[in-house]
Design a protein around this motif. Structure first.
Motif, PDB file in Angstrom:
ATOM      1  N   ALA A  12     -72.936-109.422 -49.492  1.00  0.00           N
ATOM      2  CA  ALA A  12     -74.605-109.851 -48.619  1.00  0.00           C
ATOM      3  C   ALA A  12     -73.617-109.518 -46.927  1.00  0.00           C
ATOM      4  CB  ALA A  12     -74.313-111.030 -48.775  1.00  0.00           C
ATOM      5  N   HIS A  13     -72.329-108.932 -46.502  1.00  0.00           N
ATOM      6  CA  HIS A  13     -72.466-109.187 -44.864  1.00  0.00           C
ATOM      7  C   HIS A  13     -72.663-107.243 -45.311  1.00  0.00           C
ATOM      8  CE1 HIS A  13     -69.452-109.007 -41.640  1.00  0.00           C
ATOM      9  NE2 HIS A  13     -69.407-107.806 -42.252  1.00  0.00           N
ATOM     10  N   LYS A  14     -72.042-106.366 -46.464  1.00  0.00           N
ATOM     11  CA  LYS A  14     -72.418-104.899 -46.928  1.00  0.00           C
ATOM     12  C   LYS A  14     -73.660-104.689 -46.655  1.00  0.00           C
ATOM     13  CE  LYS A  14     -69.366-101.829 -47.067  1.00  0.00           C
ATOM     14  NZ  LYS A  14     -68.256-101.302 -46.191  1.00  0.00           N
ATOM     15  N   ASP A  15     -74.848-105.407 -47.204  1.00  0.00           N
ATOM     16  CA  ASP A  15     -76.429-105.887 -46.827  1.00  0.00           C
ATOM     17  C   ASP A  15     -76.097-104.602 -48.491  1.00  0.00           C
ATOM     18  OD1 ASP A  15     -78.151-106.066 -46.474  1.00  0.00           O
ATOM     19  OD2 ASP A  15     -79.207-103.851 -45.670  1.00  0.00           O
ATOM     20  N   MET A  16     -75.270-104.741 -49.294  1.00  0.00           N
ATOM     21  CA  MET A  16     -74.913-104.480 -50.906  1.00  0.00           C
ATOM     22  C   MET A  16     -75.706-105.527 -51.135  1.00  0.00           C
ATOM     23  SD  MET A  16     -71.577-102.718 -51.210  1.00  0.00           S
ATOM     24  CE  MET A  16     -72.149-101.273 -52.691  1.00  0.00           C
ATOM     25  N   THR A  17     -76.788-105.191 -53.053  1.00  0.00           N
ATOM     26  CA  THR A  17     -77.266-105.673 -53.722  1.00  0.00           C
ATOM     27  C   THR A  17     -75.958-105.832 -54.786  1.00  0.00           C
ATOM     28  OG1 THR A  17     -78.272-103.555 -54.880  1.00  0.00           O
ATOM     29  CG2 THR A  17     -79.379-104.957 -53.250  1.00  0.00           C
ATOM     30  N   GLN A  18     -76.398-106.334 -55.808  1.00  0.00           N
ATOM     31  CA  GLN A  18     -75.961-106.586 -57.148  1.00  0.00           C
ATOM     32  C   GLN A  18     -76.241-104.659 -57.610  1.00  0.00           C
ATOM     33  OE1 GLN A  18     -76.646-109.866 -59.718  1.00  0.00           O
ATOM     34  NE2 GLN A  18     -75.424-110.865 -58.975  1.00  0.00           N
ATOM     35  N   LYS A  19     -77.131-104.043 -57.742  1.00  0.00           N
ATOM     36  CA  LYS A  19     -76.529-103.226 -58.468  1.00  0.00           C
ATOM     37  C   LYS A  19     -76.176-102.245 -57.691  1.00  0.00           C
ATOM     38  CE  LYS A  19     -81.070-100.102 -59.732  1.00  0.00           C
ATOM     39  NZ  LYS A  19     -80.892 -98.581 -59.233  1.00  0.00           N
ATOM     40  N   ASP A  20     -76.150-102.681 -55.908  1.00  0.00           N
ATOM     41  CA  ASP A  20     -75.009-101.214 -55.250  1.00  0.00           C
ATOM     42  C   ASP A  20     -73.920-100.574 -55.765  1.00  0.00           C
ATOM     43  OD1 ASP A  20     -78.080-100.587 -53.969  1.00  0.00           O
ATOM     44  OD2 ASP A  20     -77.716-101.840 -52.507  1.00  0.00           O
ATOM     45  N   LEU A  21     -73.314-102.712 -55.804  1.00  0.00           N
ATOM     46  CA  LEU A  21     -72.448-102.359 -56.405  1.00  0.00           C
ATOM     47  C   LEU A  21     -71.803-102.287 -57.470  1.00  0.00           C
ATOM     48  CD1 LEU A  21     -69.394-104.091 -55.298  1.00  0.00           C
ATOM     49  CD2 LEU A  21     -70.267-106.220 -55.897  1.00  0.00           C
ATOM     50  N   ALA A  22     -72.732-102.599 -58.566  1.00  0.00           N
ATOM     51  CA  ALA A  22     -72.000-101.822 -59.813  1.00  0.00           C
ATOM     52  C   ALA A  22     -71.913-100.147 -60.173  1.00  0.00           C
ATOM     53  CB  ALA A  22     -73.182-102.290 -60.733  1.00  0.00           C
ATOM     54  N   GLU A  23     -73.044 -99.640 -59.228  1.00  0.00           N
ATOM     55  CA  GLU A  23     -73.292 -98.018 -59.168  1.00  0.00           C
ATOM     56  C   GLU A  23     -71.784 -97.990 -58.720  1.00  0.00           C
ATOM     57  OE1 GLU A  23     -76.778 -97.232 -57.522  1.00  0.00           O
ATOM     58  OE2 GLU A  23     -77.798 -97.876 -59.424  1.00  0.00           O
ATOM     59  N   ALA A  24     -71.311 -98.444 -57.393  1.00  0.00           N
ATOM     60  CA  ALA A  24     -70.791 -98.033 -56.570  1.00  0.00           C
ATOM     61  C   ALA A  24     -69.058 -98.129 -57.158  1.00  0.00           C
ATOM     62  CB  ALA A  24     -70.155 -98.213 -55.537  1.00  0.00           C
ATOM     63  N   VAL A  25     -69.169 -99.552 -58.797  1.00  0.00           N
ATOM     64  CA  VAL A  25     -67.535 -98.804 -59.296  1.00  0.00           C
ATOM     65  C   VAL A  25     -68.019 -98.425 -60.369  1.00  0.00           C
ATOM     66  CG1 VAL A  25     -66.880-101.142 -56.973  1.00  0.00           C
ATOM     67  CG2 VAL A  25     -67.890-101.603 -59.412  1.00  0.00           C
ATOM     68  N   GLY A  26     -69.186 -98.480 -61.042  1.00  0.00           N
ATOM     69  CA  GLY A  26     -69.372 -97.458 -62.316  1.00  0.00           C
ATOM     70  C   GLY A  26     -68.756 -98.832 -63.384  1.00  0.00           C
ATOM     71  N   VAL A  27     -70.086 -99.448 -63.341  1.00  0.00           N
ATOM     72  CA  VAL A  27     -70.345-100.962 -64.255  1.00  0.00           C
ATOM     73  C   VAL A  27     -71.995-100.985 -63.702  1.00  0.00           C
ATOM     74  CG1 VAL A  27     -68.228-101.976 -63.986  1.00  0.00           C
ATOM     75  CG2 VAL A  27     -69.537-103.223 -62.278  1.00  0.00           C
ATOM     76  N   SER A  28     -72.304-102.162 -65.057  1.00  0.00           N
ATOM     77  CA  SER A  28     -73.354-102.712 -64.788  1.00  0.00           C
ATOM     78  C   SER A  28     -74.207-103.289 -63.963  1.00  0.00           C
ATOM     79  CB  SER A  28     -74.433-102.669 -66.031  1.00  0.00           C
ATOM     80  OG  SER A  28     -73.536-104.225 -66.437  1.00  0.00           O
ATOM     81  N   ARG A  29     -75.167-103.564 -63.441  1.00  0.00           N
ATOM     82  CA  ARG A  29     -75.309-104.769 -62.817  1.00  0.00           C
ATOM     83  C   ARG A  29     -75.677-106.317 -63.270  1.00  0.00           C
ATOM     84  NH1 ARG A  29     -78.806-109.430 -62.552  1.00  0.00           N
ATOM     85  NH2 ARG A  29     -79.295-108.317 -63.841  1.00  0.00           N
TER      86      ARG A  29
END
Length: 73
Positions: A12-29
């Motif tokens: 949340a601090h980086k204003d990322m959704t679960q989907k954003d983080l998932a895509e950044a690390v290569g996993v599903s939301r």
């Protein structure tokens, strides 16, 4: 396993959704959701990837407080 509120807060601090983080690390939301809810224990490789993306240490995001457990000598 307990809920991982540290990941949710850092995301949340980086204003990322679960989907954003998932895509950044290569996993599903759904995987990120399960980690945050404490329903999935990620591999060390995934933990490190999440830490890199969120600019946090392993201790900040994944350390579990063992103070509740009795230590036998």
């Amino acid at each position: 396993m307990s809920k991982n509120l540290a990941i949710k807060a850092a995301r949340a601090h980086k204003d990322m959704t679960q989907k954003d983080l998932a895509e950044a690390v290569g996993v599903s939301r759904q995987t990120i959701n399960a980690i945050e809810k404490g329903e999935y224990n990620p591999t060390i490789k995934l933990c490190r990837a999440i830490c890199r993306v969120l600019n946090r240490t392993l201790d900040e995001l994944f350390w579990e407080d063992d103070n509740d457990e009795e230590v036998s000598e």
